[in-house]
Design a protein around this motif. Sequence first.
Motif, PDB file in Angstrom:
ATOM      1  N   ILE A   1       3.373  10.941   0.019  1.00  0.00           N
ATOM      2  CA  ILE A   1       3.193   9.968  -1.175  1.00  0.00           C
ATOM      3  C   ILE A   1       4.165  10.452  -2.173  1.00  0.00           C
ATOM      4  CG2 ILE A   1       1.704   8.703  -2.981  1.00  0.00           C
ATOM      5  CD1 ILE A   1      -1.237   9.682  -1.068  1.00  0.00           C
TER       6      ILE A   1
ATOM      7  N   ASN B   1      -1.185   3.487  -0.568  1.00  0.00           N
ATOM      8  CA  ASN B   1       0.282   4.042  -0.963  1.00  0.00           C
ATOM      9  C   ASN B   1       1.756   3.013  -1.685  1.00  0.00           C
ATOM     10  OD1 ASN B   1       2.285   5.506  -0.764  1.00  0.00           O
ATOM     11  ND2 ASN B   1       1.631   6.906   1.132  1.00  0.00           N
ATOM     12  N   GLY B   2       1.084   2.826  -2.791  1.00  0.00           N
ATOM     13  CA  GLY B   2       2.559   1.802  -3.044  1.00  0.00           C
ATOM     14  C   GLY B   2       1.744   0.119  -3.345  1.00  0.00           C
TER      15      GLY B   2
ATOM     16  N   HIS C   1       4.346   7.467  -7.748  1.00  0.00           N
ATOM     17  CA  HIS C   1       3.640   5.675  -7.100  1.00  0.00           C
ATOM     18  C   HIS C   1       2.752   5.717  -6.865  1.00  0.00           C
ATOM     19  CE1 HIS C   1       6.115   4.824  -2.407  1.00  0.00           C
ATOM     20  NE2 HIS C   1       7.102   4.557  -3.684  1.00  0.00           N
ATOM     21  N   LYS C   2       1.984   4.629  -7.619  1.00  0.00           N
ATOM     22  CA  LYS C   2       0.553   4.269  -7.094  1.00  0.00           C
ATOM     23  C   LYS C   2      -0.615   4.464  -6.234  1.00  0.00           C
ATOM     24  CE  LYS C   2       0.076   0.871 -11.169  1.00  0.00           C
ATOM     25  NZ  LYS C   2      -0.803  -0.032 -11.533  1.00  0.00           N
ATOM     26  N   HIS C   3      -1.295   5.501  -6.128  1.00  0.00           N
ATOM     27  CA  HIS C   3      -2.116   5.350  -4.997  1.00  0.00           C
ATOM     28  C   HIS C   3      -3.699   6.242  -5.518  1.00  0.00           C
ATOM     29  CE1 HIS C   3      -1.045   9.403  -6.842  1.00  0.00           C
ATOM     30  NE2 HIS C   3      -1.866  10.142  -5.818  1.00  0.00           N
TER      31      HIS C   3
ATOM     32  N   MET D   1      -2.001   7.631 -10.126  1.00  0.00           N
ATOM     33  CA  MET D   1       0.043   8.015  -9.943  1.00  0.00           C
ATOM     34  C   MET D   1      -0.087  10.084 -10.687  1.00  0.00           C
ATOM     35  SD  MET D   1       3.238   6.135 -12.078  1.00  0.00           S
ATOM     36  CE  MET D   1       3.145   7.087 -13.466  1.00  0.00           C
TER      37      MET D   1
END
Length: 482
Positions: A439, A424-425, A443-445, A405
């Motif tokens: 992204i 993506n999320g 957001h976690k990716h 992130m």
Amino acid sequence: MTPGLQPIIPVILSGGTGTRLWPVSREAHPKPFMLMPDGQSLLQKTYLRAQQTSGADRSITVTNRDYFFSSRDTLQQSVSDTSGCVFLLEKNGRNTAAAITMAALYAAEHMGGPSLLLVLPSDHLVGQVEAFAEAVQQAAVLATQKRLVTFGIQPSRPETGFGYIQTGEPLHPGYTVSRFVEKPDLATATAYVQSGEYLWNAGMFCFEVDTFLHEMGLHAPEVLSACQACYAAMRGQTGGSGQGLEIPDALYAQVPSISIDHALMENSDQVAVIPADIGWSDIGSWTAVRDLTPGDADNNRSNEDSIFIDSQNTYIHADQRLVATVGTRNLIIVDTPDALLVSDADSVQDVRQVVSLLKQKQHPAYQLHQTVARPWGTYTVLGEGARYKLKRIEVLPGASLSLQMHHHRNEHWIVVSGVAEVTNGENVFRLASNESTYIPAEHKHRLHNPGPDPLVMIEVQSGSYLGEDDIVRFEDIYGRTN
């Protein structure tokens, strides 16, 4: 290996940054990874030489943890079977006495105390490998007689940039060492060469594990005991198969930072030297690199196609561009995509001052190239400015970036070729060529290449801060989580 001798285990020391070889050598891509004119890096040449001279399918590499993946890739390119190879990983180096002692402690437990260690710096060039192999076998004979053996290079000229070894009484083979001397002035170096009693100190060694640890206990007990504490804290880790073992940094910081020459070799009465005429160079400056390439009638040299007009004694090292000189004399020109060095050939030792100034200014050119190697592949910075950065990202087949992130930047990913598996999320999906995703910050990716071919994509970053340290890693197959 000579019949009857103990196994020889190469110990590769790979920690120096090579500041005198900037802008090709940088903190994140140091001198051992520099490519020589034949396309092999110095580290690869060291691995190949170690295997050819020792006949061993085992090795110990002591290196910075930041260089682990690049070093492991180099090892796998050089040696078919890496199952007996291990990497000891320093966060912060503590000089050669600590590095060699850690390798000896590992060898004593996992590779047999009677084994011989062959200690090789990773940034030297040896042009005559067969002659070096013969010198190693001579050193092995002395090492089995409880000698600490060093290799002395037959000097070809008075050299003020090297330390010297004065030979003593003859042995069979080699000599005892009368003394080690530091880098001399030119007049002293000339006298050394003319006397025939002095050899260049190459910083390569051969000795039995048990003999080395015994002598360290006699002459550098503070180094040995501190390293033993570090090694005891490492015992829970598993190694082998080209894996890395982390040296605990807090304990390692307590090890005295001292060279093996000062800690042991200058003090022990068991030191011997094998004279070696092996085409050796420490590649310590751009003039040493220059001398690897034949010159034209005016002694101009280049690693690629270049144009010389009315120029003499000029060297050009260019990665991607045509370079032409007109009316130049005695110059070193090194051109990389993001930095250019122009130096008088007699002043190349001062290139390290450039690196010092770049560090003071926190300019990224002291540390990173435009193209940066990562365990999963590479990224190349194509352009950047206020609030934006453009990258080309190449992910190796089967490789994955970390689940991560960013706090301050948004990213757009556009696939150029290959297939991307994107997290993506909460969503996981695939993108093919010419497809893209956005992204947002926070957001976690993750990016994964599930295909058999390299994945190439363009990343467009935008935001208030675009530094590489704005990464929070949650999961990572390469052990880089925060």
